[in-house]
Design a protein around this motif. Structure first.
Motif, PDB file in Angstrom:
ATOM      1  N   ILE A   1       0.901  -1.184   0.037  1.00 22.88           N
ATOM      2  CA  ILE A   1       0.037   0.040  -0.079  1.00 22.88           C
ATOM      3  C   ILE A   1       1.042   1.188  -0.056  1.00 22.88           C
TER       4      ILE A   1
ATOM      5  N   ILE B   1       4.953   3.840   2.738  1.00 21.77           N
ATOM      6  CA  ILE B   1       4.668   2.428   2.292  1.00 21.77           C
ATOM      7  C   ILE B   1       4.613   1.340   3.195  1.00 21.77           C
ATOM      8  N   LYS B   2       3.689   0.441   3.125  1.00 19.57           N
ATOM      9  CA  LYS B   2       3.441  -0.722   3.783  1.00 19.57           C
ATOM     10  C   LYS B   2       2.956  -2.103   3.143  1.00 19.57           C
ATOM     11  N   PRO B   3       3.210  -3.040   4.021  1.00 21.25           N
ATOM     12  CA  PRO B   3       2.742  -4.218   3.166  1.00 21.25           C
ATOM     13  C   PRO B   3       1.343  -4.475   3.142  1.00 21.25           C
TER      14      PRO B   3
END
Lengths: 135, 135
Positions: free
Chosen positions: A55, A126-128
């Protein structure tokens, strides 16, 4: 509870250069783009792999922050709806969520796609993605 | 690209009162909570329905903003990994993403769950979740 400062960690480099040319949802023909991360934060990309689903959180800097109701998808036949129930960029904090795949990991950033954000859109995180479906 | 101001649009009211008691993922026994929206932004909730699936974006105000690598899930056997590939609260902009269901729509806010954010965590945005799976 107070206001705080949000800092760009990077920027979108895209062939989409105007709001008018930007599709409004990822599935409607959005292109790939390069997410250029500012040098001081590049270490935060360590371990990123091609194929990762992420994301990307953008800061939609052209948006208006004083809008609380919109007609979704700018369709006049849609009822006025609170912005928190819509994806309108116009909202008190103009955060954008973009689900993308990592296509390439390079010095200075990552190639990602598809993403409907226009060129020069600031990126703030930014993230998983995996956990979003994990419950 | 410059820094900008992020403003709380609401706050989490939860029985979770300390970071130590907070589960680290939504599925690990997180409770329901009340998302109290500040009066000037309550109109942004118009149209919200019980059963809606939403992404709540929090500002993890206790987090450190100078951390770029962590061992995921605080497990010393995990390799040091860039924060952008993890859910660590410690990151340049301490945004938290929480997928929740709307359980009740009340004056002043919405009851949501499950959510692992602790009491008094600032909320900065609310968005519909549907599109995240739509591509």
């Amino acid at each position: 509870m107070k206001n705080d400062v949000i800092r760009p960690i990077g920027v979108i480099r895209s062939e989409l250069t105007s709001l008018d040319s930007a599709p409004r949802l990822g599935e409607e023909g959005a292109p790939d783009a390069f997410l250029e991360v500012v040098p001081e934060y590049q270490e935060g990309l360590d371990g990123m792999l091609v194929g990762d689903e992420m994301i990307v959180i953008t800061w939609l800097h052209h948006a208006r922050r004083d809008v609380l109701k919109v007609r979704p998808r700018r369709d006049p036949s849609n009822p006025l709806t609170g912005v928190f129930r819509t994806r309108s960029p116009h909202r008190p904090n103009p955060l954008g969520l973009h689900r993308v795949k990592v296509l390439e990991v390079r010095a200075g950033g990552i190639k990602i796609g598809p993403i409907e954000a226009i060129d020069q859109t600031p990126v703030v995180d930014i993230k998983p993605v995996a956990w979003l479906n994990d419950y």
